[in-house]
Enzyme design. Sequence first.
Site, PDB file in Angstrom:
ATOM      1  N   LYS A 103       0.876  -1.186   0.000  1.00  0.00           N
ATOM      2  CA  LYS A 103       0.000   0.000   0.000  1.00  0.00           C
ATOM      3  C   LYS A 103       0.909   1.231   0.000  1.00  0.00           C
ATOM      4  CE  LYS A 103      -1.817   2.976   2.236  1.00  0.00           C
ATOM      5  NZ  LYS A 103      -1.604   4.424   1.944  1.00  0.00           N
ATOM      6  N   CYS A 144      13.624  10.516   7.374  1.00  0.00           N
ATOM      7  CA  CYS A 144      13.440  10.018   8.743  1.00  0.00           C
ATOM      8  C   CYS A 144      14.722  10.158   9.550  1.00  0.00           C
ATOM      9  CB  CYS A 144      12.985   8.574   8.713  1.00  0.00           C
ATOM     10  SG  CYS A 144      14.026   7.530   7.670  1.00  0.00           S
ATOM     11  N   GLU A 203       9.465  15.598  15.804  1.00  0.00           N
ATOM     12  CA  GLU A 203       9.937  15.504  14.423  1.00  0.00           C
ATOM     13  C   GLU A 203       9.176  16.515  13.560  1.00  0.00           C
ATOM     14  OE1 GLU A 203       8.791  11.964  12.222  1.00  0.00           O
ATOM     15  OE2 GLU A 203      10.818  11.842  11.404  1.00  0.00           O
ATOM     16  N   GLU A 232       9.596   0.869  10.777  1.00  0.00           N
ATOM     17  CA  GLU A 232      10.634   1.899  10.560  1.00  0.00           C
ATOM     18  C   GLU A 232       9.949   3.236  10.774  1.00  0.00           C
ATOM     19  OE1 GLU A 232      13.741   1.723  10.056  1.00  0.00           O
ATOM     20  OE2 GLU A 232      14.033  -0.384   9.557  1.00  0.00           O
TER      21      GLU A 232
END
Length: 502
Positions: free
Chosen positions: A199, A308, A405, A274
């Site tokens: 997906k 990331c 973040e 992750e």
Amino acid sequence: MTSAPTTAVQSISSGVTDFLSRPVQHLIGGASVASASGESFATFNPCDSNELTQVAMGETEDIDRAVRAARQALGGPWAKMSPSDRSKILWRVGDLIEQRSEEFAVLEALDSGKPLTYARLVDIPLSADWFRYMAGWPTKLEGTTIPVSAVATPGNYFAYTVREPVGVVGAVIAWNFPLLLAAWKLSPALATGNTVVLKPAEQTPLTAALLGEVLRDAGVPDGVVNIVHGYGHTAGAALAAHPGVDKISFTGSTEVGREIISAARGNLKKVTLELGGKSPNVIFDDADIDAAIAGAANAIFFNQGEACEAGSRLYVQSKVYDRVVEGVAEIASELNVGNSLDPDTQIGPMVSKKQLDTVLGYLESGRVDGARAVVGGRQKGEAGYFVEPTVLVDTTPEMKVVREEIFGPVVTVASFDDPDDIVRMANDTDYGLAAGVWTSDVSKAHNIAAQFRAGTVWINSYHILDPALPFGGYKQSGWGREHGAAVLDAYTETKTVILNKG
Ligand code: NAP
Ligand code: MG
């Protein structure tokens, strides 16, 4: 001076125009199909918010069809094929990505907003390289023979282990490296004999769809890879909860990672994650300062900060603090922010209006909390979702801009004196994906590396990723490791066989 966002200068090839002239369909059981509901959604170019094309909108029923196709394919030609033949097919996938690299690069730049120059240099060649590296594994998935004592049931035993595929893998990925993240999931899953339902992120479905064509052309049998487009809260959630899925491999935010874990509870499917990061990048005063300045700018501004592992918290030893802040700010102010197809562009737009608003929200929160932008700090231009590369100083550890973040071109900077303090400051985060350290003292570098609570530590470098190097997070940056030999554990079950030799 940062240049204003420019208009596209690269003309688009007929292959790409052709691709965009048709709606993107799902790939299920080898067929290109519309959604069961007939519904579709638009994917946009974040440089100008224009629609690129329509994309089939998968939901529960489409996911169910794809999972059934993947399950059926588990016992088919892919399983029966020799490891050497599977290797050849995976290698061919790498070759075909390379052959069609310009189509991939342009589609990636249009769909995600990343600079075409970097899609050509980084995303596409790395994706090909990932398939080629993983192509080496099918012929090397060895078990072991194990001496057995069995003190409670003494006997004459022969025991060995074999590695088997986990089964049907559900892969859900983020939008920041669309093709590369698809390669990170598909190449190890296929090398270990699994079948997959992928997906892609709703914002960036295009290169996954083109990859579907490449997989078919390379000889991956029907049903081995199925691709269902759609939204996370519908298609993604249905995949994570599906009882016919044996494992979920997820790349995305820590927040959604938690939802994946809950959804996977039903059949206790295996989960690897992750997730996000807030990685520290530490410059000591004995470093090669020019290299460290360039490295610190690259650590945060590469891919507009939508990485990331971005080095988003910069810590600089007091003696060189002013020089480093000045140097990074100068680079930030000179970066070309503009249309992703302009070959001079170094910083593209944020991927979506939502991501733009998130980043601007953090910049506002920094202002309110007393952080100061030495450079940047605002949206750039009116069309598209551009943000000025930003360096924030006068930060304190409790500020949201230091703790959370941001996932945009925004770095926070703080100074330190004592090497003992810096380890504590660097580790003062819920995340643990990566860290950087710049010093010319080799012992210090390894000492600091040993103390970072992070899955990857770069010394006098940053963003070095390779299919051979394990990658993943400590703490809330994830579960498990991708890449290298380490990824094989995530995609195989170990079976122990014990023979009573009598
Ligand atoms: P996200 O919102 O978590 O989305 C990631 C994927 O999950 C998308 O495909 C999304 O679908 C889907 N999703 C959303 N809600 C879901 C649900 N309830 N169930 C199942 N799937 C769901 O993350 P993002 O904003 O796309 O990506 C940025 C994040 O990814 C950052 O935190 C970044 O650090 C992280 N990231 C980590 C790595 C790594 O290797 N550690 C690499 C890249 C990015 P839709 O897009 O359709 O909503
Ligand atoms: Mg898009």
